[in-house]
Design an enzyme around this catalytic site. Structure first.
Site, PDB file in Angstrom:
ATOM      1  N   ARG A 172       0.837  -1.211   0.000  1.00  0.00           N
ATOM      2  CA  ARG A 172       0.000   0.000   0.000  1.00  0.00           C
ATOM      3  C   ARG A 172       0.870   1.260   0.000  1.00  0.00           C
ATOM      4  NH1 ARG A 172      -5.235   0.171   2.202  1.00  0.00           N
ATOM      5  NH2 ARG A 172      -4.748   1.967   3.506  1.00  0.00           N
ATOM      6  N   ARG A 176       9.788   5.564  -3.183  1.00  0.00           N
ATOM      7  CA  ARG A 176      10.165   6.487  -4.262  1.00  0.00           C
ATOM      8  C   ARG A 176      11.629   6.868  -4.196  1.00  0.00           C
ATOM      9  NH1 ARG A 176       5.855  10.013  -2.333  1.00  0.00           N
ATOM     10  NH2 ARG A 176       3.932   9.261  -3.278  1.00  0.00           N
ATOM     11  N   ARG A 251      -9.015  -6.494  13.556  1.00  0.00           N
ATOM     12  CA  ARG A 251      -8.238  -5.707  14.513  1.00  0.00           C
ATOM     13  C   ARG A 251      -9.148  -4.614  15.021  1.00  0.00           C
ATOM     14  NH1 ARG A 251      -4.422  -7.550  17.272  1.00  0.00           N
ATOM     15  NH2 ARG A 251      -3.179  -5.640  17.498  1.00  0.00           N
ATOM     16  N   ARG A 282       0.264   5.492  16.590  1.00  0.00           N
ATOM     17  CA  ARG A 282       0.453   6.843  16.055  1.00  0.00           C
ATOM     18  C   ARG A 282      -0.281   7.871  16.901  1.00  0.00           C
ATOM     19  NH1 ARG A 282      -2.358   5.202  10.224  1.00  0.00           N
ATOM     20  NH2 ARG A 282      -4.190   4.227  11.122  1.00  0.00           N
ATOM     21  N   GLU A 302      -3.480   6.409  19.045  1.00  0.00           N
ATOM     22  CA  GLU A 302      -4.198   5.254  18.487  1.00  0.00           C
ATOM     23  C   GLU A 302      -3.510   3.961  18.921  1.00  0.00           C
ATOM     24  OE1 GLU A 302      -5.235   5.744  14.316  1.00  0.00           O
ATOM     25  OE2 GLU A 302      -5.018   3.595  14.017  1.00  0.00           O
ATOM     26  N   TYR A 350     -10.001  -4.612   2.963  1.00  0.00           N
ATOM     27  CA  TYR A 350      -9.301  -3.423   3.460  1.00  0.00           C
ATOM     28  C   TYR A 350      -9.532  -2.276   2.470  1.00  0.00           C
ATOM     29  CZ  TYR A 350      -5.002  -1.389   5.659  1.00  0.00           C
ATOM     30  OH  TYR A 350      -4.070  -0.636   6.331  1.00  0.00           O
ATOM     31  N   ASP A 352     -10.296   1.538   1.137  1.00  0.00           N
ATOM     32  CA  ASP A 352     -10.238   2.959   1.455  1.00  0.00           C
ATOM     33  C   ASP A 352     -11.570   3.601   1.053  1.00  0.00           C
ATOM     34  OD1 ASP A 352      -7.774   3.317   2.678  1.00  0.00           O
ATOM     35  OD2 ASP A 352      -6.718   3.396   0.771  1.00  0.00           O
TER      36      ASP A 352
HETATM   37  P1  FAD Z   1     -18.257   1.639   8.181  1.00  0.00           P
HETATM   38  O1  FAD Z   1     -17.812   3.051   8.147  1.00  0.00           O
HETATM   39  O2  FAD Z   1     -17.659   0.741   9.213  1.00  0.00           O
HETATM   40  O3  FAD Z   1     -19.838   1.630   8.305  1.00  0.00           O
HETATM   41  C1  FAD Z   1     -20.574   0.485   8.676  1.00  0.00           C
HETATM   42  C2  FAD Z   1     -21.657   0.950   9.640  1.00  0.00           C
HETATM   43  O4  FAD Z   1     -22.535  -0.142   9.903  1.00  0.00           O
HETATM   44  C3  FAD Z   1     -21.090   1.395  10.967  1.00  0.00           C
HETATM   45  O5  FAD Z   1     -21.537   2.711  11.259  1.00  0.00           O
HETATM   46  C4  FAD Z   1     -21.642   0.367  11.958  1.00  0.00           C
HETATM   47  O6  FAD Z   1     -21.918   0.921  13.241  1.00  0.00           O
HETATM   48  C5  FAD Z   1     -22.910  -0.061  11.257  1.00  0.00           C
HETATM   49  N1  FAD Z   1     -23.364  -1.387  11.675  1.00  0.00           N
HETATM   50  C6  FAD Z   1     -22.620  -2.518  11.757  1.00  0.00           C
HETATM   51  N2  FAD Z   1     -23.367  -3.522  12.212  1.00  0.00           N
HETATM   52  C7  FAD Z   1     -24.609  -3.034  12.413  1.00  0.00           C
HETATM   53  C8  FAD Z   1     -25.815  -3.601  12.907  1.00  0.00           C
HETATM   54  N3  FAD Z   1     -25.868  -4.870  13.296  1.00  0.00           N
HETATM   55  N4  FAD Z   1     -26.930  -2.818  12.977  1.00  0.00           N
HETATM   56  C9  FAD Z   1     -26.862  -1.492  12.614  1.00  0.00           C
HETATM   57  N5  FAD Z   1     -25.739  -0.912  12.161  1.00  0.00           N
HETATM   58  C10 FAD Z   1     -24.626  -1.676  12.061  1.00  0.00           C
HETATM   59  N6  FAD Z   1      -9.838   5.425   4.086  1.00  0.00           N
HETATM   60  C11 FAD Z   1      -9.262   6.363   3.288  1.00  0.00           C
HETATM   61  O7  FAD Z   1      -9.648   6.497   2.114  1.00  0.00           O
HETATM   62  N7  FAD Z   1      -8.290   7.211   3.771  1.00  0.00           N
HETATM   63  C12 FAD Z   1      -7.846   7.125   5.053  1.00  0.00           C
HETATM   64  O8  FAD Z   1      -6.969   7.900   5.451  1.00  0.00           O
HETATM   65  C13 FAD Z   1      -8.410   6.136   5.906  1.00  0.00           C
HETATM   66  N8  FAD Z   1      -7.974   6.002   7.176  1.00  0.00           N
HETATM   67  C14 FAD Z   1      -8.542   5.059   7.982  1.00  0.00           C
HETATM   68  C15 FAD Z   1      -8.092   4.974   9.308  1.00  0.00           C
HETATM   69  C16 FAD Z   1      -8.658   4.040  10.157  1.00  0.00           C
HETATM   70  C17 FAD Z   1      -8.162   3.960  11.571  1.00  0.00           C
HETATM   71  C18 FAD Z   1      -9.678   3.162   9.685  1.00  0.00           C
HETATM   72  C19 FAD Z   1     -10.284   2.144  10.606  1.00  0.00           C
HETATM   73  C20 FAD Z   1     -10.124   3.252   8.384  1.00  0.00           C
HETATM   74  C21 FAD Z   1      -9.561   4.187   7.505  1.00  0.00           C
HETATM   75  N9  FAD Z   1     -10.007   4.338   6.196  1.00  0.00           N
HETATM   76  C22 FAD Z   1      -9.431   5.278   5.378  1.00  0.00           C
HETATM   77  C23 FAD Z   1     -11.060   3.452   5.632  1.00  0.00           C
HETATM   78  C24 FAD Z   1     -12.486   4.040   5.769  1.00  0.00           C
HETATM   79  O9  FAD Z   1     -12.794   4.255   7.120  1.00  0.00           O
HETATM   80  C25 FAD Z   1     -13.464   3.028   5.145  1.00  0.00           C
HETATM   81  O10 FAD Z   1     -13.139   2.807   3.799  1.00  0.00           O
HETATM   82  C26 FAD Z   1     -14.939   3.434   5.216  1.00  0.00           C
HETATM   83  O11 FAD Z   1     -15.293   4.090   6.389  1.00  0.00           O
HETATM   84  C27 FAD Z   1     -15.769   2.179   5.071  1.00  0.00           C
HETATM   85  O12 FAD Z   1     -17.153   2.479   5.007  1.00  0.00           O
HETATM   86  P2  FAD Z   1     -18.208   1.311   5.271  1.00  0.00           P
HETATM   87  O13 FAD Z   1     -19.546   1.897   5.033  1.00  0.00           O
HETATM   88  O14 FAD Z   1     -17.811   0.105   4.520  1.00  0.00           O
HETATM   89  O15 FAD Z   1     -17.980   0.897   6.803  1.00  0.00           O
HETATM   90  N1  UDP Z   2       3.542   0.684   7.884  1.00  0.00           N
HETATM   91  C1  UDP Z   2       4.752   0.580   8.531  1.00  0.00           C
HETATM   92  N2  UDP Z   2       5.301   1.692   9.092  1.00  0.00           N
HETATM   93  C2  UDP Z   2       4.712   2.910   9.023  1.00  0.00           C
HETATM   94  C3  UDP Z   2       3.471   3.022   8.338  1.00  0.00           C
HETATM   95  C4  UDP Z   2       2.913   1.869   7.794  1.00  0.00           C
HETATM   96  O1  UDP Z   2       5.297  -0.505   8.627  1.00  0.00           O
HETATM   97  O2  UDP Z   2       5.267   3.887   9.553  1.00  0.00           O
HETATM   98  C5  UDP Z   2       2.939  -0.554   7.314  1.00  0.00           C
HETATM   99  C6  UDP Z   2       2.025  -1.249   8.317  1.00  0.00           C
HETATM  100  O3  UDP Z   2       2.153  -2.644   8.106  1.00  0.00           O
HETATM  101  C7  UDP Z   2       0.653  -0.783   7.906  1.00  0.00           C
HETATM  102  C8  UDP Z   2       0.808  -0.736   6.384  1.00  0.00           C
HETATM  103  O4  UDP Z   2       2.138  -0.250   6.191  1.00  0.00           O
HETATM  104  O5  UDP Z   2      -0.353  -1.680   8.302  1.00  0.00           O
HETATM  105  C9  UDP Z   2      -0.174   0.153   5.673  1.00  0.00           C
HETATM  106  O6  UDP Z   2      -0.074   1.466   6.188  1.00  0.00           O
HETATM  107  P1  UDP Z   2      -1.251   2.500   6.085  1.00  0.00           P
HETATM  108  O7  UDP Z   2      -0.761   3.795   6.597  1.00  0.00           O
HETATM  109  O8  UDP Z   2      -1.822   2.440   4.725  1.00  0.00           O
HETATM  110  O9  UDP Z   2      -2.283   1.880   7.122  1.00  0.00           O
HETATM  111  P2  UDP Z   2      -3.706   2.404   7.646  1.00  0.00           P
HETATM  112  O10 UDP Z   2      -3.725   3.913   7.532  1.00  0.00           O
HETATM  113  O11 UDP Z   2      -4.725   1.726   6.806  1.00  0.00           O
HETATM  114  O12 UDP Z   2      -3.719   1.950   9.052  1.00  0.00           O
END
Ligand code: FAD
Ligand code: UDP
Length: 370
Positions: A172, A176, A251, A282, A302, A350, A352
């Site tokens: 991911r 560079r 996780r 982080r 986090e 996984y 985005d």
């Molecule tokens: P969710 O947002 O999880 O929505 C599912 C919803 O269903 C939730 O609100 C949940 O409460 C609800 N639900 C589940 N079960 C039930 C039930 N039984 N009854 C009623 N409701 C229910 N993406 C990026 O593009 N850029 C980023 O920088 C980025 N950073 C991230 C950092 C973290 C820490 C995490 C965890 C994710 C990150 N993502 C990022 C990914 C992004 O959050 C997801 O792609 C997106 O939110 C997924 O949307 P979703 O609708 O699939 O899931």
């Molecule tokens: N990663 C790492 N070191 C860093 C940042 C990321 O080893 O400083 C690795 C780690 O395994 C992580 C993966 O790269 O799960 C993807 O990173 P990303 O930032 O895309 O993860 P997310 O934002 O989805 O948690």
């Protein structure tokens, strides 16, 4: 029977895009959400004049012009470019792995010098095709970066040895041979001015859509299945089937948020702690996502942890065992005629944000094509 055409379970991005597009086509949609707010994991709320990313740092990025235009209907985006840094025992390195990182670590100045160093270090693999995250990381950036910036961070993040994790996770990140600290390669990137929640709010603001929060699908599963002609389910696919084939692995995360009486805590939106001693992975300083100048600041540490029933499942753990089990659930899902599974949890992928929107658009367009 219900007055609605669809019941959407989950008011995250997948559910909201589906509901929005279905409503535009004249369908009546009920959305239920078990949390006390909409927007799923992209939820942001305002505090001290700062948009707080309640479920971790979210940066929107895509190279797909159609998707970028799509999301810009719902918010204006700022010029934020993600440039996280890594803190390894007090040493600071630029991410993703680029000439700034290589220069700081090895003193190399030219791309050719950096490449030679990586080639020398990756020779420990003896030309083997990488089969796990450790081998993939060493093959991409060599042993020094693997040891200081990848190994411990990844093991904290996933709770597993790098030798037991799939290689794709580390692919991911860009590598560079230029002095470019942009974490993403995508053409378009930014943070919505005023936060992410408004995007979902606007998607769901339609006369054909009714939304109820604090409602868990599983409290009334059989009734919903009987009442609604079609259900879009964005929760955990294994929970839908009452874990009858076994539990998929996730996780979970624990967020520790503090308001500090200072203007600038760490000088960057995201700092990764890549050693094993620091318990969190982080620290996010939310104001830097929007170039904030407020007198106070809000930070979030986090922590990653093993998911157990009752925890929020943030990340699917896409190793062979879980992918295999997911496939078996997918086969069960195919037999569940009136239920569409979607999103990060429904597809156990996984994704985005841009990928979730693309998947939801494809799903709803396929569904409503006639
Ligand atoms: P969710 O947002 O999880 O929505 C599912 C919803 O269903 C939730 O609100 C949940 O409460 C609800 N639900 C589940 N079960 C039930 C039930 N039984 N009854 C009623 N409701 C229910 N993406 C990026 O593009 N850029 C980023 O920088 C980025 N950073 C991230 C950092 C973290 C820490 C995490 C965890 C994710 C990150 N993502 C990022 C990914 C992004 O959050 C997801 O792609 C997106 O939110 C997924 O949307 P979703 O609708 O699939 O899931
Ligand atoms: N990663 C790492 N070191 C860093 C940042 C990321 O080893 O400083 C690795 C780690 O395994 C992580 C993966 O790269 O799960 C993807 O990173 P990303 O930032 O895309 O993860 P997310 O934002 O989805 O948690």
């Amino acid at each position: 029977m219900s007055q609605y055409d669809y019941l959407v379970v989950g008011a995250g991005l997948f559910g909201a895009v589906f509901a929005h597009e279905a409503a535009l086509k004249g369908k009546k949609v009920k959305v239920i959400e078990k949390r006390d707010h909409i927007a799923g994991n992209i939820y942001t709320r305002e505090e001290e004049g700062i948009q707080v990313h309640q479920y971790g740092a979210h940066i929107f990025h895509t190279s797909d012009k159609e998707l970028w235009d799509y999301v810009n209907q719902f918010a204006e985006f700022n010029r934020y470019t993600n440039t996280p840094i890594a803190n390894y025992k007090g040493e600071i390195y630029n991410l993703p792995f680029n000439m700034n990182t290589f220069n700081k670590l090895w003193g190399v100045v030219t791309p050719a010098e950096a490449q030679a160093k990586i080639d020398e270090q990756r020779s420990v693999l003896g030309g083997k095709t990488p089969e796990n995250l450790e081998e993939q990381a060493i093959s991409l950036v060599g042993t020094d970066i693997y040891e200081k910036l990848i190994k411990d961070y990844t093991e904290k993040q996933w709770g597993k040895a790098c030798t037991e994790l799939p290689a794709f996770i580390i692919r991911r990140l860009p590598v560079r041979l230029t002095y470019d600290n942009n974490y993403f390669n995508d053409t378009y990137q930014g943070i919505p001015i005023g936060g992410y929640t408004q995007i979902v709010e606007k998607m769901l603001a339609h006369d054909n859509i009714d939304v109820e929060v604090n409602v868990d699908f599983f409290a009334n599963k059989e009734q919903y299945l009987a009442d609604y002609p079609k259900i879009v389910f964005t929760g955990m696919i294994d929970e839908f089937f009452d874990y009858e084939l076994g539990e998929l692995e996730y996780r979970s995360l624990h967020f520790e948020t503090e308001t500090l009486d200072m203007e600038n805590y760490q000088g960057n939106a995201v700092v990764n702690y890549t050693d094993s001693e620091t318990p969190y992975t982080r620290i996010i300083e939310h104001k830097h996502f929007e170039f904030g100048t407020q007198p106070k600041t809000i930070i979030t540490k986090e922590h990653s942890k093993t998911w157990a029933k009752g925890d929020e499942p943030y990340y699917p753990v896409n190793n062979d065992r879980n992918n295999h089990l997911y496939k078996a659930y997918k086969d069960l899902a195919a037999k569940q005629e009136n239920v569409i599974f979607g999103g990060r949890l429904g597809h156990y992928r996984y994704y985005d944000m841009h990928q979730v929107i693309a998947a939801a658009l494809q799903c709803v367009r396929g569904e409503l094509k006639d």
